[in-house]
Write a protein that holds these residues in place. Structure first.
Motif, PDB file in Angstrom:
ATOM      1  N   ALA A   1      -9.993   7.532  -5.718  1.00  0.00           N
ATOM      2  CA  ALA A   1      -9.254   8.240  -4.560  1.00  0.00           C
ATOM      3  C   ALA A   1      -8.610   7.456  -3.923  1.00  0.00           C
ATOM      4  O   ALA A   1      -7.184   7.690  -3.507  1.00  0.00           O
ATOM      5  CB  ALA A   1     -10.475   8.489  -3.693  1.00  0.00           C
ATOM      6  N   VAL A   2      -8.610   6.005  -3.990  1.00  0.00           N
ATOM      7  CA  VAL A   2      -7.779   4.728  -3.174  1.00  0.00           C
ATOM      8  C   VAL A   2      -6.510   5.013  -3.955  1.00  0.00           C
ATOM      9  O   VAL A   2      -5.402   4.991  -3.480  1.00  0.00           O
ATOM     10  CB  VAL A   2      -8.449   3.615  -2.957  1.00  0.00           C
ATOM     11  CG1 VAL A   2      -7.435   2.714  -2.769  1.00  0.00           C
ATOM     12  CG2 VAL A   2      -9.560   3.809  -1.941  1.00  0.00           C
ATOM     13  N   LEU A   3      -6.555   4.942  -5.371  1.00  0.00           N
ATOM     14  CA  LEU A   3      -5.403   4.763  -6.268  1.00  0.00           C
ATOM     15  C   LEU A   3      -4.653   6.174  -6.235  1.00  0.00           C
ATOM     16  O   LEU A   3      -3.386   6.093  -6.360  1.00  0.00           O
ATOM     17  CB  LEU A   3      -5.732   4.464  -7.621  1.00  0.00           C
ATOM     18  CG  LEU A   3      -6.425   2.999  -7.814  1.00  0.00           C
ATOM     19  CD1 LEU A   3      -6.788   2.787  -9.130  1.00  0.00           C
ATOM     20  CD2 LEU A   3      -5.500   1.763  -7.222  1.00  0.00           C
ATOM     21  N   VAL A   4      -5.074   7.180  -6.189  1.00  0.00           N
ATOM     22  CA  VAL A   4      -4.276   8.548  -6.453  1.00  0.00           C
ATOM     23  C   VAL A   4      -3.833   8.995  -5.007  1.00  0.00           C
ATOM     24  O   VAL A   4      -2.806   9.465  -4.914  1.00  0.00           O
ATOM     25  CB  VAL A   4      -5.457   9.485  -6.987  1.00  0.00           C
ATOM     26  CG1 VAL A   4      -4.593  10.925  -6.992  1.00  0.00           C
ATOM     27  CG2 VAL A   4      -5.788   9.189  -8.452  1.00  0.00           C
ATOM     28  N   ALA A   5      -4.611   8.756  -3.985  1.00  0.00           N
ATOM     29  CA  ALA A   5      -3.985   9.536  -2.612  1.00  0.00           C
ATOM     30  C   ALA A   5      -2.771   8.986  -2.403  1.00  0.00           C
ATOM     31  O   ALA A   5      -2.489   7.729  -2.256  1.00  0.00           O
ATOM     32  CB  ALA A   5      -5.366   9.096  -1.517  1.00  0.00           C
ATOM     33  N   PRO A   6      -1.939   9.770  -1.950  1.00  0.00           N
ATOM     34  CA  PRO A   6      -0.604   9.398  -1.309  1.00  0.00           C
ATOM     35  C   PRO A   6      -0.675   8.425  -0.243  1.00  0.00           C
ATOM     36  O   PRO A   6       0.166   7.487  -0.017  1.00  0.00           O
ATOM     37  CB  PRO A   6       0.132  10.766  -1.189  1.00  0.00           C
ATOM     38  CG  PRO A   6      -0.562  11.573  -2.067  1.00  0.00           C
ATOM     39  CD  PRO A   6      -1.997  11.290  -2.078  1.00  0.00           C
ATOM     40  N   ARG A   7      -1.664   8.809   0.688  1.00  0.00           N
ATOM     41  CA  ARG A   7      -2.052   7.965   1.838  1.00  0.00           C
ATOM     42  C   ARG A   7      -3.212   7.744   1.796  1.00  0.00           C
ATOM     43  O   ARG A   7      -4.217   8.234   2.173  1.00  0.00           O
ATOM     44  CB  ARG A   7      -1.581   8.868   3.094  1.00  0.00           C
ATOM     45  CG  ARG A   7       0.046   9.273   3.317  1.00  0.00           C
ATOM     46  CD  ARG A   7       0.330  10.067   4.592  1.00  0.00           C
ATOM     47  NE  ARG A   7       1.616  10.424   4.611  1.00  0.00           N
ATOM     48  CZ  ARG A   7       2.232  10.934   5.769  1.00  0.00           C
ATOM     49  NH1 ARG A   7       1.400  11.575   6.729  1.00  0.00           N
ATOM     50  NH2 ARG A   7       3.367  11.540   5.524  1.00  0.00           N
ATOM     51  N   ARG A   8      -3.294   6.255   1.842  1.00  0.00           N
ATOM     52  CA  ARG A   8      -4.741   5.604   1.569  1.00  0.00           C
ATOM     53  C   ARG A   8      -5.679   5.843   2.849  1.00  0.00           C
ATOM     54  O   ARG A   8      -6.755   5.990   2.842  1.00  0.00           O
ATOM     55  CB  ARG A   8      -4.592   4.290   0.979  1.00  0.00           C
ATOM     56  CG  ARG A   8      -4.125   4.196  -0.447  1.00  0.00           C
ATOM     57  CD  ARG A   8      -4.090   2.857  -0.712  1.00  0.00           C
ATOM     58  NE  ARG A   8      -3.306   2.720  -2.208  1.00  0.00           N
ATOM     59  CZ  ARG A   8      -2.828   1.690  -2.708  1.00  0.00           C
ATOM     60  NH1 ARG A   8      -2.981   0.458  -2.181  1.00  0.00           N
ATOM     61  NH2 ARG A   8      -2.429   1.772  -4.076  1.00  0.00           N
ATOM     62  N   TRP A   9      -5.003   5.585   3.965  1.00  0.00           N
ATOM     63  CA  TRP A   9      -5.642   5.657   5.220  1.00  0.00           C
ATOM     64  C   TRP A   9      -6.389   7.045   5.516  1.00  0.00           C
ATOM     65  O   TRP A   9      -7.312   7.112   6.102  1.00  0.00           O
ATOM     66  CB  TRP A   9      -4.939   5.041   6.468  1.00  0.00           C
ATOM     67  CG  TRP A   9      -4.788   3.712   6.484  1.00  0.00           C
ATOM     68  CD1 TRP A   9      -3.785   2.839   6.298  1.00  0.00           C
ATOM     69  CD2 TRP A   9      -5.967   2.808   6.644  1.00  0.00           C
ATOM     70  NE1 TRP A   9      -4.115   1.623   6.270  1.00  0.00           N
ATOM     71  CE2 TRP A   9      -5.252   1.488   6.627  1.00  0.00           C
ATOM     72  CE3 TRP A   9      -7.199   3.059   6.961  1.00  0.00           C
ATOM     73  CZ2 TRP A   9      -6.056   0.291   6.726  1.00  0.00           C
ATOM     74  CZ3 TRP A   9      -8.160   1.747   7.126  1.00  0.00           C
ATOM     75  CH2 TRP A   9      -7.498   0.495   7.166  1.00  0.00           C
ATOM     76  N   VAL A  10      -5.669   8.021   4.880  1.00  0.00           N
ATOM     77  CA  VAL A  10      -5.936   9.364   5.208  1.00  0.00           C
ATOM     78  C   VAL A  10      -7.311   9.634   4.394  1.00  0.00           C
ATOM     79  O   VAL A  10      -8.142  10.352   4.476  1.00  0.00           O
ATOM     80  CB  VAL A  10      -4.897  10.362   4.878  1.00  0.00           C
ATOM     81  CG1 VAL A  10      -5.428  11.777   4.598  1.00  0.00           C
ATOM     82  CG2 VAL A  10      -3.693  10.330   5.635  1.00  0.00           C
TER      83      VAL A  10
END
Length: 346
Positions: free
Chosen positions: A248-257
């Motif tokens: 999830a952290v690596l793939v998400a365009p915005r990690r804080w989201v």
């Protein structure tokens, strides 16, 4: 000077390439968000299950923890009173107080002794039982009882595992809907105390299989069926959750989201788990054969799990607050940067 005809198609191609690239980037971004959100959801579900599985394995299959939990039960006055009554009845039945009473009636030498003699014999029999009851109550209320209890539970713990696996080979036995603990050692200690006080019938007390019902619920057979699944879940779910969080952290365009989504989902599932524990408690007490002791038993073995989910809920709230704060701060910095790059008015 006007543009030549050959330059116009080239410019149009560039516009189409930019548009195509934008569409591809948009599609790829959507795919990343879908994968990231799915990973977040599965990760939080895995974490929630891992907490329950790991805690259950720790509480049920670790001797020190199990003994610690059952100590809470043994220290309860109602439980001690129930055990004292059970042991007293077992000893009274073993020496057969009624038979002693009849034998004493025969000592009078007449077939139908006077009423005052019958009363005297009945009073003696009652005193005999009261004496046994007093000795049992004093022992059960003493610290020595907790030592005997701990020894019995410790010895029984390995049989708990076998009982949950369907192989009843120890002093803790799963039979149908009940999980019982053999407290025959308590009878042995009381017998020794009676012998030390020159109780005439102490030698007549045989070894007694005193079964104390620790759990009486329809959930015992289900627990036996779920033991293997519990071991698997406690071992692998934490790693699965960790792997999904990394994805999830690596793939998400915005990690804080992504962190915000994880926090919100975790808070929701932790709250749901706490609510479910309270509802299961109601059902457990309803199905229990002895409802007076069921709440104590359930609370003794689930208090730590409630605490774990409460910690999970608090941690999730902290993650949500941190994610929102980071997103707001990042937005303010972006706005400040944009304003700093705009040309100042003359």
């Amino acid at each position: 000077m006007s543009e030549t005809p050959t330059e116009e198609p080239a410019a149009a191609d560039e516009v189409r390439e930019d548009a195509g690239g934008g569409v591809r980037r948009g599609v790829w971004g959507a795919v990343r968000w879908i994968v990231a959100m799915l990973a977040c959801l599965l990760a939080v579900v895995a974490v929630t299950g891992a907490v329950a599985a790991y805690y259950a394995r720790l509480e049920l299959l670790t001797t020190d923890r199990f003994v610690e939990r059952t100590d809470i039960i043994a220290e309860d006055e109602q439980v001690q009173a129930a055990i004292a009554t059970m042991v007293t009845n077992e000893i009274a039945n073993a020496i057969d107080v009624d038979a002693i009473t009849q034998q004493a009636s025969g000592w009078v030498g007449v077939e139908n002794p006077p009423a005052y003699v019958k009363d005297l014999i009945a009073s003696a029999a009652e005193s005999l039982r009261a004496y046994i009851e007093t000795e049992v109550n004093e022992f059960v209320a003493s610290p020595a009882f907790l030592k005997v209890w701990d020894a019995a539970v410790t010895e029984a713990h390995s049989s708990l595992v076998s009982a949950l696996e369907g192989d009843n080979s120890g002093s803790l036995v799963a039979d149908g809907n009940t999980l019982t603990l053999d407290l025959g050692k308590v009878v042995e200690v009381v017998k020794e105390r009676l012998a030390e006080n020159d109780f005439a019938y102490a030698a007549d007390i045989p070894a007694i299989d005193a079964q104390y019902v620790l759990v009486d619920s329809d959930q015992v057979p289900e627990l036996q069926e779920r033991t293997d699944q519990l071991k698997w879940a406690a071992t692998w779910l934490p790693w699965i959750a960790l792997a999904l969080l990394v994805v999830a952290v690596l793939v998400a365009p915005r990690r804080w989201v992504a962190a915000l989504v994880v926090g919100l989902l975790a808070a929701a599932l932790a709250g749901t788990a706490l609510f479910a524990l309270s509802k299961v408690r109601e059902e457990f007490v309803k199905q229990a054969g002895d409802a007076s002791f069921a709440p104590l038993t359930y609370d003794a073995f689930t208090s730590g799990l409630k605490g774990s989910y409460l910690v999970m809920l608090i941690a999730a709230i902290v993650v949500v607050v941190a994610a929102v704060a980071a997103m707001v701060l990042r937005r303010e910095r972006s706005q400040a940067k944009v304003q700093g790059t705009q040309p100042k008015a003359a």
